[in-house]
Design an enzyme around this catalytic site. Structure first.
Site, short mmCIF file in Angstrom:
data_model
loop_
_atom_site.label_atom_id
_atom_site.label_comp_id
_atom_site.label_asym_id
_atom_site.label_seq_id
_atom_site.Cartn_x
_atom_site.Cartn_y
_atom_site.Cartn_z
N ALA A 1 88.31 7.20 64.93
CA ALA A 1 87.86 7.78 66.20
C ALA A 1 86.35 7.84 66.18
O ALA A 1 85.72 7.85 65.12
CB ALA A 1 88.45 9.19 66.38
N SER B 1 80.58 11.63 70.15
CA SER B 1 79.19 11.47 70.59
C SER B 1 78.20 11.61 69.45
O SER B 1 77.09 11.09 69.51
CB SER B 1 78.86 12.50 71.68
OG SER B 1 79.12 13.80 71.22
N ALA C 1 79.31 11.48 65.78
CA ALA C 1 79.74 10.81 64.55
C ALA C 1 81.08 10.12 64.78
O ALA C 1 81.70 10.26 65.84
CB ALA C 1 79.85 11.82 63.42
N ASP D 1 84.85 24.94 70.35
CA ASP D 1 85.33 23.75 71.07
C ASP D 1 86.84 23.61 70.90
O ASP D 1 87.33 22.56 70.49
CB ASP D 1 84.60 22.52 70.52
CG ASP D 1 84.71 21.30 71.43
OD1 ASP D 1 85.03 21.48 72.62
OD2 ASP D 1 84.47 20.18 70.96
#
Length: 462
Positions: free
Chosen positions: A94, A97, A99, A247
């Site tokens: 994956a 933004s 890493a 988050d």
């Protein structure tokens, strides 16, 4: 006539202006997407519909090449990669933004996830932030925007993003979360490999699991337990630890402990989620937290249904990922939040309005009576509802709309926390429509009233 103008104005904003703004941000690179994600949690300074639209952004960006990751790792540790990992998969799993993630195996056989910072991202972020600050200054010169302190908000966003650049910080955040939840088997975090921790590289245990997003808005027998686990994990972070995952959206939550029948049920099961056992908190009709204050000494009575004993016996657990951003409140902000939360539970809008105005860092409210009246109308919905019907997210969203309307400035950490609660309640209700923030939070509030979180600070908000 006025209704036609109002309709056209709303139509223009929501059907033309907001979608155009969304498309511009989507084509502007990872920093602006990160800004959009951050702005989505600030409904105190942006319209709710715009925040809702911005919240759909995901941090998936084009990955850098695997050989670049190898070079970054070798530069970070001063060794060829063959001496660091037994195997290393150059193909990223994956890319976000900041890493991207690779799978690797250590020489002791442990499977790990290797998070590698994008090359040159610090320079790109610096350039983008300079552009943002320029336009923020222009907007700040407009009288109607001055009170919002847009430039200050961009500076705060810059600090948030800069902190994410140092992957070692995320590693130590994982250590703290692991310590805070070490006695709770239903909530897990990846374990960092501390001797492989650098600002540009984070190595952590590789966690298998089913993304919780696959459980949303379907009927599955595990949904009730999952909703309760996620809700109480967040409430523990907020009320007991003052160390909050910043988050916590569905993309950062994995589910472990499913058997093959459970996974098959993700596609086939149609029954409604099971009803969780009713606790003493849910049986009472008194929605005021003051009811529980005088009972705080009788912990066994109030504590029935408290985490983790309240989770039905299960092998289920959730893994919380991506802890680069955390929130902590100062002592005053934490106390302000507790008081506001209590006012919501009591349905006392005028008290809530006074709390917001009297404790605001800055406010330009020109009609306090009108503000109190509108807050009272908003809170009346909570007061008339039974405890299980209160939608805290809706009330707090209304509070943020009213502080924006009446120009009452609140601390950014406070606003982001409210945004996180709104997201969390939405996640919980998509898993189990019967889950309720107020009833779930009361045991945590009772314990918090007895002692402030150990790491609470006397200085201003971080």
């Amino acid at each position: 006539m006025f209704s036609v103008v109002a309709y056209c104005s709303v139509f223009f904003r929501e059907r033309i202006w907001y979608p155009w703004l969304y498309s511009v941000v989507a084509s502007s690179g990872p920093t602006f997407i990160k800004l959009a994600q951050w702005a989505a949690c600030r409904p105190d300074i942006l319209p709710y519909e715009l925040c809702r639209m911005l919240s759909t952004f995901h941090s998936q960006v084009h990955p850098h090449e695997g050989r670049q990751s190898i070079q970054i790792i070798e530069d970070a540790f001063g060794l060829p990669i063959r001496y660091i990992f037994k195997t290393f998969d150059e193909e990223p799993l994956a890319s976000g933004s900041i890493a991207q993630i690779h799978r690797a195996v250590l020489f002791n056989g442990l499977q790990v996830a290797v998070k590698v910072r994008h090359p040159g991202i610090e320079y790109l972020l610096s350039a983008d932030l300079s552009i943002m600050k320029f336009f923020a200054r222009l907007l700040g010169a407009i009288p109607s925007f001055e009170w919002l302190s847009i430039e200050e908000a961009v500076v705060e966003f810059g600090r948030t993003v800069q902190s994410q650049l140092n992957l070692a910080v995320e590693g130590y955040n994982l250590v703290t979360f692991g310590e805070n939840f070490k006695s709770i088997s239903t909530v897990k975090f990846p374990v960092p490999v501390l001797n492989l921790l650098q600002p540009t590289v984070l190595v952590e245990s590789f966690e298998e699991g089913v993304p919780i997003g696959r459980f949303l808005n379907i009927s599955h027998p595990k949904n009730g337990s999952l909703a309760k686990i996620c809700m109480e994990a967040f409430l523990k972070m907020l009320f007991l630890d003052n160390f909050i995952h910043g988050d916590l959206h569905p993309g950062n939550v994995l589910v472990q402990g499913l058997d093959s029948a459970d996974e098959l049920g993700l596609f086939e099961h149609t029954a409604r989620p099971p009803t969780l056992p009713t606790t003493i908190v849910e049986r009472t009709s008194d929605s005021s937290l003051s009811f529980f204050k005088h009972m705080a000494s009788d912990f066994k009575t109030v504590w029935r249904g408290f985490f983790p004993e309240s989770i039905p016996e299960t092998n289920l657990s959730v893994v919380l990922l991506d802890v680069g951003v955390i929130s902590k409140l100062s002592k005053q902000d934490w106390l302000n939040f507790i008081d506001l939360f209590e006012a919501v539970a009591e349905g006392n809008g005028r008290r809530g309005a006074r709390i917001m105005v009297e404790r605001a860092r800055e406010q330009h409210c020109t009609d306090l009576n009108q503000f109190e009246s509108e807050m009272e109308s908003l809170f009346a919905k909570a007061r008339m509802a039974t405890l299980s019907e209160i939608r805290v997210g809706e009330v707090l969203r209304g509070v943020l709309y009213l502080v924006q309307k009446h120009r009452v400035k609140i601390e950014s950490n406070f606003a982001s926390l409210v945004g996180a609660i709104i997201v969390l309640e939405g996640l919980g209700r998509q898993l189990n429509p019967e889950i309720n923030v107020v009833s779930e939070s009361i045991p945590f509030l009772v314990k918090a009233m007895r002692a402030l979180p150990a790491n609470i600070q006397d200085d201003h908000a971080l």
